[in-house]
Each structure stands twice: as structure tokens, then as C-alpha cells.
Scaffold this motif. Structure first.
Motif, short mmCIF file in Angstrom:
data_model
loop_
_atom_site.label_atom_id
_atom_site.label_comp_id
_atom_site.label_asym_id
_atom_site.label_seq_id
_atom_site.Cartn_x
_atom_site.Cartn_y
_atom_site.Cartn_z
N ARG A 1 0.83 -1.20 0.00
CA ARG A 1 0.00 0.00 0.00
C ARG A 1 0.87 1.25 0.00
N LEU B 1 2.24 1.81 -3.43
CA LEU B 1 1.21 2.35 -4.33
C LEU B 1 0.96 3.82 -4.06
N GLN B 2 0.83 4.18 -2.81
CA GLN B 2 0.58 5.58 -2.47
C GLN B 2 1.74 6.48 -2.86
N ALA C 1 1.64 6.62 -7.10
CA ALA C 1 0.53 7.17 -7.88
C ALA C 1 0.78 8.64 -8.13
N LEU D 1 -5.97 -4.28 -3.21
CA LEU D 1 -5.22 -3.03 -3.30
C LEU D 1 -4.94 -2.66 -4.75
N TYR E 1 -6.58 0.82 -6.30
CA TYR E 1 -5.72 1.91 -6.74
C TYR E 1 -5.64 2.01 -8.27
N ASN F 1 -5.86 5.22 -10.11
CA ASN F 1 -4.84 6.23 -9.81
C ASN F 1 -3.57 6.11 -10.65
N TYR F 2 -3.37 4.99 -11.32
CA TYR F 2 -2.13 4.79 -12.06
C TYR F 2 -2.35 3.86 -13.25
#
Length: 89
Positions: free
Chosen positions: A25, A28-29, A32, A53, A57, A60-61
């Protein structure tokens, strides 16, 4: 660790258990909205929380997947997920 990170690439090896969720996570955060690559070539199985996850997400990407020779169930799930059906805005 069964997930290794290098720049915008996450490489999944062996079996990915739920204890990898928080670090994934965070990856990923931190990445992005960059384009990401997920390499599942050496992965045998992935815990559902990690798959969730990826799907959560996904808006976002941009992501590209690399899979091994034998098709796994998690591959079918990831390839079949349509972000237009994700109504969590």
C-alpha cells in the motif's frame, strides 16, 4: 519479503501473504499517479488483500503486468477487472 520494489516496479515472488499489504500500500501511495509495472513471473499465489489493493488503486495509475507461462487464478482476476465498474470515488 516476497515483494521487492525497484523504482516503479513491484516484483512478486513465491506466495504473497497478507503481511505484505502495508508495504505494498505504501508503495502504491508513493507511486501514484506514475505508471507502474507488476511482475508476477515468479509468483505462485497472491493473498486477496493484495489483489484488492491493486484493483482499488487502479484508477490512480497506469499499470502493466508481466505473468509467467502458466495462467494463475489471480492473473484472470487482474486481467478481467474493469475500472469502469469500480464505483468507489
Amino acid at each position: 519479503m516476497a515483494i521487492t520494489y525497484e523504482k516503479n516496479t513491484a516484483t512478486f515472488a513465491s506466495v504473497i501473504y497478507e503481511d505484505e499489504v502495508v508495504s505494498f500500500r505504501d508503495f502504491l501511495q508513493g507511486s501514484a499517479p506514475d505508471e507502474l509495472k507488476f511482475d508476477f513471473s515468479e509468483c505462485e499465489d497472491v493473498h486477496l488483500a493484495v489483489i484488492q489493493l491493486i484493483m482499488a488503486y487502479k484508477k490512480n495509475y497506469a499499470v502493466s503486468y508481466e505473468f509467467g507461462d502458466s495462467k494463475k487464478l489471480f492473473q484472470q482476476v487482474l486481467e478481467g477487472f474493469d475500472t469502469s465498474e469500480n464505483h468507489c470515488n
